[in-house]
Design a protein around this motif. Structure first.
Motif, mmCIF file in Angstrom:
data_model
loop_
_atom_site.group_PDB
_atom_site.id
_atom_site.type_symbol
_atom_site.label_atom_id
_atom_site.label_comp_id
_atom_site.label_asym_id
_atom_site.label_seq_id
_atom_site.Cartn_x
_atom_site.Cartn_y
_atom_site.Cartn_z
ATOM 1 N N ARG A 112 0.833 -1.215 0.000
ATOM 2 C CA ARG A 112 0.000 0.000 0.000
ATOM 3 C C ARG A 112 0.865 1.262 0.000
ATOM 4 N NH1 ARG A 112 -2.505 1.045 4.227
ATOM 5 N NH2 ARG A 112 -1.228 -0.201 5.645
ATOM 6 N N LEU A 113 1.795 1.327 -0.931
ATOM 7 C CA LEU A 113 2.685 2.483 -0.999
ATOM 8 C C LEU A 113 1.898 3.782 -1.215
ATOM 9 C CD1 LEU A 113 5.573 1.049 -3.202
ATOM 10 C CD2 LEU A 113 5.545 1.332 -0.720
ATOM 11 N N LEU A 114 2.375 4.842 -0.583
ATOM 12 C CA LEU A 114 1.779 6.168 -0.709
ATOM 13 C C LEU A 114 2.749 7.077 -1.442
ATOM 14 C CD1 LEU A 114 -0.177 8.522 -0.083
ATOM 15 C CD2 LEU A 114 0.925 8.699 2.178
ATOM 16 N N ALA A 115 2.382 7.518 -2.635
ATOM 17 C CA ALA A 115 3.212 8.447 -3.405
ATOM 18 C C ALA A 115 2.944 9.867 -2.929
ATOM 19 C CB ALA A 115 2.898 8.321 -4.897
ATOM 20 N N ALA A 116 3.967 10.532 -2.424
ATOM 21 C CA ALA A 116 3.859 11.916 -1.975
ATOM 22 C C ALA A 116 4.677 12.777 -2.924
ATOM 23 C CB ALA A 116 4.362 12.056 -0.543
ATOM 24 N N VAL A 136 -4.853 10.690 -11.417
ATOM 25 C CA VAL A 136 -3.743 9.837 -10.987
ATOM 26 C C VAL A 136 -4.069 9.200 -9.644
ATOM 27 C CG1 VAL A 136 -1.355 9.840 -10.213
ATOM 28 C CG2 VAL A 136 -1.964 11.055 -12.300
ATOM 29 N N THR A 137 -4.496 10.013 -8.694
ATOM 30 C CA THR A 137 -4.841 9.483 -7.382
ATOM 31 C C THR A 137 -5.991 8.496 -7.471
ATOM 32 O OG1 THR A 137 -4.089 11.514 -6.295
ATOM 33 C CG2 THR A 137 -5.610 10.105 -5.055
ATOM 34 N N ARG A 141 -5.458 4.317 -6.616
ATOM 35 C CA ARG A 141 -6.184 3.795 -5.455
ATOM 36 C C ARG A 141 -6.913 2.500 -5.791
ATOM 37 N NH1 ARG A 141 -8.699 9.434 -2.927
ATOM 38 N NH2 ARG A 141 -6.854 9.991 -1.693
ATOM 39 N N ARG A 142 -7.281 2.331 -7.048
ATOM 40 C CA ARG A 142 -7.968 1.101 -7.444
ATOM 41 C C ARG A 142 -7.068 -0.120 -7.263
ATOM 42 N NH1 ARG A 142 -10.251 3.279 -13.270
ATOM 43 N NH2 ARG A 142 -11.487 5.037 -12.458
ATOM 44 N N SER A 143 -5.762 0.105 -7.280
ATOM 45 C CA SER A 143 -4.814 -1.007 -7.130
ATOM 46 C C SER A 143 -4.233 -1.091 -5.726
ATOM 47 C CB SER A 143 -3.676 -0.860 -8.151
ATOM 48 O OG SER A 143 -4.181 -0.888 -9.470
ATOM 49 N N GLY A 144 -4.791 -0.317 -4.791
ATOM 50 C CA GLY A 144 -4.339 -0.400 -3.409
ATOM 51 C C GLY A 144 -3.250 0.578 -3.037
ATOM 52 N N TYR A 145 -2.860 1.439 -3.966
ATOM 53 C CA TYR A 145 -1.873 2.479 -3.673
ATOM 54 C C TYR A 145 -2.613 3.771 -3.302
ATOM 55 C CZ TYR A 145 1.243 -0.764 -6.105
ATOM 56 O OH TYR A 145 1.949 -1.878 -6.495
ATOM 57 N N ASP A 146 -1.853 4.803 -3.031
ATOM 58 C CA ASP A 146 -2.448 6.116 -2.779
ATOM 59 C C ASP A 146 -1.466 7.182 -3.226
ATOM 60 O OD1 ASP A 146 -4.300 7.991 -2.042
ATOM 61 O OD2 ASP A 146 -4.435 7.361 0.056
ATOM 62 N N ALA A 147 -1.948 8.404 -3.378
ATOM 63 C CA ALA A 147 -1.099 9.513 -3.823
ATOM 64 C C ALA A 147 -1.602 10.804 -3.215
ATOM 65 C CB ALA A 147 -1.094 9.613 -5.351
ATOM 66 N N THR A 148 -0.663 11.699 -2.943
ATOM 67 C CA THR A 148 -0.997 12.988 -2.370
ATOM 68 C C THR A 148 0.068 13.992 -2.761
ATOM 69 O OG1 THR A 148 -1.608 14.142 -0.318
ATOM 70 C CG2 THR A 148 0.247 12.614 -0.204
ATOM 71 N N ALA A 355 -1.020 5.612 -15.836
ATOM 72 C CA ALA A 355 -0.363 4.312 -16.008
ATOM 73 C C ALA A 355 1.097 4.383 -15.584
ATOM 74 C CB ALA A 355 -0.472 3.859 -17.466
ATOM 75 N N LEU A 356 1.749 5.515 -15.856
ATOM 76 C CA LEU A 356 3.147 5.671 -15.464
ATOM 77 C C LEU A 356 3.294 5.633 -13.945
ATOM 78 C CD1 LEU A 356 6.078 6.284 -16.434
ATOM 79 C CD2 LEU A 356 5.530 8.710 -16.102
ATOM 80 N N MET A 357 2.407 6.323 -13.232
ATOM 81 C CA MET A 357 2.484 6.319 -11.773
ATOM 82 C C MET A 357 2.239 4.923 -11.214
ATOM 83 S SD MET A 357 2.947 7.902 -8.891
ATOM 84 C CE MET A 357 2.603 9.676 -8.905
ATOM 85 N N GLU A 358 1.261 4.213 -11.760
ATOM 86 C CA GLU A 358 1.000 2.855 -11.284
ATOM 87 C C GLU A 358 2.220 1.962 -11.528
ATOM 88 O OE1 GLU A 358 -1.861 -1.027 -12.117
ATOM 89 O OE2 GLU A 358 -2.543 0.953 -12.772
ATOM 90 N N ALA A 359 2.808 2.055 -12.725
ATOM 91 C CA ALA A 359 3.984 1.242 -13.035
ATOM 92 C C ALA A 359 5.146 1.584 -12.105
ATOM 93 C CB ALA A 359 4.386 1.440 -14.495
ATOM 94 N N LEU A 360 5.316 2.864 -11.817
ATOM 95 C CA LEU A 360 6.384 3.292 -10.911
ATOM 96 C C LEU A 360 6.216 2.659 -9.533
ATOM 97 C CD1 LEU A 360 8.740 5.207 -10.099
ATOM 98 C CD2 LEU A 360 7.013 6.957 -9.665
ATOM 99 N N LEU A 361 5.007 2.720 -8.988
ATOM 100 C CA LEU A 361 4.774 2.162 -7.659
ATOM 101 C C LEU A 361 4.894 0.647 -7.662
ATOM 102 C CD1 LEU A 361 1.809 4.459 -6.551
ATOM 103 C CD2 LEU A 361 4.194 4.579 -5.797
ATOM 104 N N ARG A 362 4.431 -0.001 -8.732
ATOM 105 C CA ARG A 362 4.562 -1.456 -8.812
ATOM 106 C C ARG A 362 6.032 -1.870 -8.889
ATOM 107 N NH1 ARG A 362 0.013 -4.170 -8.961
ATOM 108 N NH2 ARG A 362 -1.921 -3.166 -9.652
#
Length: 373
Positions: A112-116, A136-137, A141-148, A355-362
């Protein structure tokens, strides 16, 4: 010297009431018109050497990142704004390592990584005008991540903003288990973050990773001929609430300042660092950014209109990839919310940022299963 009253009057004339003029005024921040050398003669510099990334202790993992990004793009193509095929989304530079052949996990995040995200210079000034859709946020979130967003002064120095980053992180409720905060610095936001993790060791235990996204790690030669009063033009955007701050924003972007800081401040070894650079094909530069692209091309045509590709890498980081997008297209969705400006000025602003943000967190979540160097 130009008086502050004269500068404000000039700013009002430049900005006016037309949205097209606003876009042009924003571009003036680092475009400039002078013809003096972008890197002036000076002996006030640390000893420098331009070497292959591996000799700067950069790990090249572009092959695996491409596998993950391509898988995300393919799976999400019908729900991803500004979709591009994978080969057009990333630029192959030199000999890119082959992929691993491992399957890409596209299920729910376990960590559950949080991108800040810490934005670049001036962002607070035009944020309300931009009216970013926040997709982006919503999508990560649909994949269990978050962003702020971590709010910092739009026009202040990296040292000032580092303190604000520290305060924002310390204000977050402490969590049990391994840290999940991923600090992503866009443009000037990257050196702001680096100064924070160096100056404030109390935040390191809360940080899972640090990412440079088109970060001005080594500064931008465009800042050498820019002045702070040009950045202050952004205070005249309709709805802008930003202030001049400590007046050190432009100086913090000058290459001599950034490289001297890197020389004098070793990065904390206990943190993981990642670099995602922009390396657009020239036909992917928006028309409004061509003057600054051409200006930087006097030094190196491999630039995104604001930063040269090799100045975007954190020493000792993992290299994720080179994005085929200009500096604004990577993170500022102007064309989505201002279609007229998009058709006239930000002509290459479309990019699948979600998609780029999701790939980065994955990628980071997967990479954390391997021991850090």
């Amino acid at each position: 010297m130009m008086s502050s009253r004269t500068r404000d009057a000039r700013a009002r004339r430049l900005v006016g009431s037309n949205n097209s003029s606003l876009a042009i005024a924003a571009c003036l921040l680092l475009c400039g018109c002078a013809t003096k050398p972008l890197v002036p003669y000076s002996t006030d510099t640390p000893a420098l050497a331009l070497v292959p990334a591996v000799q700067a202790q950069v790990q090249d993992k572009r092959g695996r990142f491409r596998e993950i990004y391509c898988a995300v793009l393919q799976d999400r193509q019908h729900g991803t704004p500004d979709y591009r095929p994978c080969e057009d989304a990333l630029t192959r530079v030199g000999t890119e390592p082959a992929g691993t052949g491992m399957p890409v996990r596209l299920g729910q995040s376990e960590r559950r990584l949080l991108a800040a995200v810490v934005a670049g210079i001036g962002y607070e000034c035009f944020e309300s005008w931009l009216q970013a859709p926040g997709t982006v946020t919503q999508i990560v979130r649909r994949s269990g991540y978050d962003a702020t967003f971590l709010r910092v002064d739009a026009l202040s120095s990296s040292a000032n903003n580092a303190r604000q980053i520290r305060d924002a992180i310390m204000a977050m409720p402490p969590e049990a288990g391994p840290p999940r905060l991923v600090l992503i610095g866009y443009s000037k936001g990257a050196p702001d973050i680096l100064e924070a993790v160096v100056s404030y060791p109390e935040i390191r235990s809360r940080v899972a990773a640090v990412v440079s996204a088109a970060g001005a790690i080594g500064g931008s030669p465009l800042a050498n001929e820019a002045e702070q009063y040009q950045a202050d033009l952004l205070r005249h955007f309709p709805g802008a609430t930003c202030a001049s701050g400590d007046g050190g924003g432009v100086n913090s972007l000058r290459p001599a300042v950034r490289k001297a800081w890197l020389e004098q401040h070793p990065l904390p070894r206990e943190l993981r660092y990642y670099s995602l650079a922009t390396f657009p094909h020239p036909d992917r530069i928006s028309s409004i950014l061509m003057p600054s692209y051409n200006k930087l091309a006097r030094i190196d045509a491999r630039n995104d209109s604001q930063v040269i590709f090799y100045d975007q890498l954190i020493p000792g980081s993992v290299l994720l990839g080179y994005v085929n997008a200009d500096h604004w297209a990577l993170a500022v969705p102007i064309a989505r919310t201002h279609t007229t400006i998009g058709s006239l000025f930000t002509t290459q602003n479309a990019y699948p940022r979600e998609a780029l943000m999701e790939a980065l967190l994955r990628f980071i979540e997967e990479d954390m299963t391997t021991p850090a160097r």
